[in-house]
Design a protein around this motif. Structure first.
Motif, PDB file in Angstrom:
ATOM      1  N   GLN A  37       0.831  -1.198   0.000  1.00 39.96           N
ATOM      2  CA  GLN A  37       0.000   0.000   0.000  1.00 39.96           C
ATOM      3  C   GLN A  37       0.871   1.257   0.000  1.00 39.96           C
ATOM      4  O   GLN A  37       0.589   2.224  -0.710  1.00 39.96           O
ATOM      5  CB  GLN A  37      -0.944   0.013   1.204  1.00 39.96           C
ATOM      6  N   ASN A  38       1.944   1.245   0.779  1.00 38.69           N
ATOM      7  CA  ASN A  38       2.857   2.396   0.807  1.00 38.69           C
ATOM      8  C   ASN A  38       3.537   2.591  -0.542  1.00 38.69           C
ATOM      9  O   ASN A  38       3.724   3.722  -0.992  1.00 38.69           O
ATOM     10  CB  ASN A  38       3.889   2.220   1.916  1.00 38.69           C
ATOM     11  N   LEU A  39       3.900   1.499  -1.202  1.00 37.04           N
ATOM     12  CA  LEU A  39       4.499   1.592  -2.542  1.00 37.04           C
ATOM     13  C   LEU A  39       3.488   2.142  -3.540  1.00 37.04           C
ATOM     14  O   LEU A  39       3.834   2.960  -4.404  1.00 37.04           O
ATOM     15  CB  LEU A  39       5.010   0.226  -2.995  1.00 37.04           C
ATOM     16  N   LEU A  40       2.243   1.725  -3.424  1.00 34.73           N
ATOM     17  CA  LEU A  40       1.191   2.244  -4.293  1.00 34.73           C
ATOM     18  C   LEU A  40       0.988   3.738  -4.070  1.00 34.73           C
ATOM     19  O   LEU A  40       0.846   4.503  -5.023  1.00 34.73           O
ATOM     20  CB  LEU A  40      -0.111   1.483  -4.047  1.00 34.73           C
ATOM     21  N   ASP A  41       1.026   4.158  -2.823  1.00 35.60           N
ATOM     22  CA  ASP A  41       0.913   5.589  -2.507  1.00 35.60           C
ATOM     23  C   ASP A  41       2.067   6.369  -3.131  1.00 35.60           C
ATOM     24  O   ASP A  41       1.857   7.456  -3.700  1.00 35.60           O
ATOM     25  CB  ASP A  41       0.896   5.814  -0.996  1.00 35.60           C
ATOM     26  N   LEU A  42       3.283   5.835  -3.032  1.00 34.73           N
ATOM     27  CA  LEU A  42       4.437   6.494  -3.659  1.00 34.73           C
ATOM     28  C   LEU A  42       4.239   6.602  -5.167  1.00 34.73           C
ATOM     29  O   LEU A  42       4.498   7.652  -5.764  1.00 34.73           O
ATOM     30  CB  LEU A  42       5.727   5.704  -3.388  1.00 34.73           C
ATOM     31  N   TYR A  43       3.797   5.523  -5.777  1.00 36.19           N
ATOM     32  CA  TYR A  43       3.579   5.533  -7.222  1.00 36.19           C
ATOM     33  C   TYR A  43       2.572   6.617  -7.615  1.00 36.19           C
ATOM     34  O   TYR A  43       2.791   7.363  -8.566  1.00 36.19           O
ATOM     35  CB  TYR A  43       3.104   4.168  -7.713  1.00 36.19           C
ATOM     36  N   HIS A  44       1.491   6.720  -6.873  1.00 39.69           N
ATOM     37  CA  HIS A  44       0.489   7.745  -7.186  1.00 39.69           C
ATOM     38  C   HIS A  44       1.067   9.154  -7.028  1.00 39.69           C
ATOM     39  O   HIS A  44       0.778  10.030  -7.845  1.00 39.69           O
ATOM     40  CB  HIS A  44      -0.750   7.574  -6.306  1.00 39.69           C
ATOM     41  N   GLU A  45       1.861   9.358  -5.995  1.00 40.74           N
ATOM     42  CA  GLU A  45       2.499  10.670  -5.808  1.00 40.74           C
ATOM     43  C   GLU A  45       3.432  10.991  -6.972  1.00 40.74           C
ATOM     44  O   GLU A  45       3.403  12.096  -7.519  1.00 40.74           O
ATOM     45  CB  GLU A  45       3.302  10.698  -4.509  1.00 40.74           C
ATOM     46  N   PHE A  46       4.271  10.037  -7.353  1.00 44.40           N
ATOM     47  CA  PHE A  46       5.247  10.280  -8.413  1.00 44.40           C
ATOM     48  C   PHE A  46       4.580  10.451  -9.773  1.00 44.40           C
ATOM     49  O   PHE A  46       5.021  11.255 -10.585  1.00 44.40           O
ATOM     50  CB  PHE A  46       6.262   9.143  -8.485  1.00 44.40           C
ATOM     51  N   SER A  47       3.541   9.705 -10.034  1.00 46.86           N
ATOM     52  CA  SER A  47       2.901   9.783 -11.341  1.00 46.86           C
ATOM     53  C   SER A  47       1.949  10.971 -11.458  1.00 46.86           C
ATOM     54  O   SER A  47       1.485  11.277 -12.558  1.00 46.86           O
ATOM     55  CB  SER A  47       2.163   8.482 -11.655  1.00 46.86           C
ATOM     56  N   SER A  48       1.661  11.668 -10.366  1.00 47.57           N
ATOM     57  CA  SER A  48       0.771  12.835 -10.416  1.00 47.57           C
ATOM     58  C   SER A  48       1.481  14.091 -10.895  1.00 47.57           C
ATOM     59  O   SER A  48       0.846  15.102 -11.127  1.00 47.57           O
ATOM     60  CB  SER A  48       0.155  13.094  -9.045  1.00 47.57           C
ATOM     61  N   ASN A  49       2.809  14.037 -11.009  1.00 49.86           N
ATOM     62  CA  ASN A  49       3.619  15.184 -11.442  1.00 49.86           C
ATOM     63  C   ASN A  49       3.522  16.367 -10.493  1.00 49.86           C
ATOM     64  O   ASN A  49       3.731  17.498 -10.897  1.00 49.86           O
ATOM     65  CB  ASN A  49       3.261  15.616 -12.850  1.00 49.86           C
ATOM     66  N   ASN A  50       3.170  16.124  -9.241  1.00 46.37           N
ATOM     67  CA  ASN A  50       3.107  17.200  -8.246  1.00 46.37           C
ATOM     68  C   ASN A  50       4.416  17.402  -7.504  1.00 46.37           C
ATOM     69  O   ASN A  50       4.536  18.309  -6.703  1.00 46.37           O
ATOM     70  CB  ASN A  50       2.000  16.915  -7.218  1.00 46.37           C
ATOM     71  N   ILE A  51       5.401  16.548  -7.764  1.00 44.40           N
ATOM     72  CA  ILE A  51       6.686  16.639  -7.097  1.00 44.40           C
ATOM     73  C   ILE A  51       7.716  17.025  -8.162  1.00 44.40           C
ATOM     74  O   ILE A  51       8.124  16.188  -8.971  1.00 44.40           O
ATOM     75  CB  ILE A  51       7.068  15.301  -6.423  1.00 44.40           C
ATOM     76  N   PRO A  52       8.148  18.283  -8.209  1.00 49.04           N
ATOM     77  CA  PRO A  52       9.003  18.749  -9.309  1.00 49.04           C
ATOM     78  C   PRO A  52      10.376  18.097  -9.391  1.00 49.04           C
ATOM     79  O   PRO A  52      10.949  18.017 -10.465  1.00 49.04           O
ATOM     80  CB  PRO A  52       9.148  20.249  -9.045  1.00 49.04           C
ATOM     81  N   SER A  53      10.942  17.604  -8.294  1.00 45.76           N
ATOM     82  CA  SER A  53      12.307  17.071  -8.358  1.00 45.76           C
ATOM     83  C   SER A  53      12.370  15.579  -8.621  1.00 45.76           C
ATOM     84  O   SER A  53      13.450  15.012  -8.704  1.00 45.76           O
ATOM     85  CB  SER A  53      13.042  17.371  -7.042  1.00 45.76           C
ATOM     86  N   VAL A  54      11.247  14.901  -8.764  1.00 44.09           N
ATOM     87  CA  VAL A  54      11.238  13.465  -9.037  1.00 44.09           C
ATOM     88  C   VAL A  54      11.172  13.253 -10.530  1.00 44.09           C
ATOM     89  O   VAL A  54      10.291  13.754 -11.210  1.00 44.09           O
ATOM     90  CB  VAL A  54      10.049  12.775  -8.337  1.00 44.09           C
TER      91      VAL A  54
END
Length: 55
Positions: A37-54
């Motif tokens: 579940q934590n990995l899925l949450d990370l994936y959603h964060e990274f794929s949302s393009n809301n984190i400019p440095s990732v």
């Protein structure tokens, strides 16, 4: 959602892992299900393009 590969291992009573596409971002869980579940949450964060440095 696309399938994502992940790497994980158990260290004493914790499961630790990361998405293969983002090896610098580790997460953990007290169970394998919580880790997933934590990995899925990370994936959603990274794929949302809301984190400019990732990338």
């Amino acid at each position: 959602m696309d399938k994502q590969k992940y790497i994980y291992w158990q260290d004493e009573d914790m499961f630790i892992g990361y998405l293969e596409e983002y090896p610098d971002y580790w997460t953990q869980g007290i169970s394998l299900e919580e880790l997933k579940q934590n990995l899925l949450d990370l994936y959603h964060e990274f794929s949302s393009n809301n984190i400019p440095s990732v990338c």
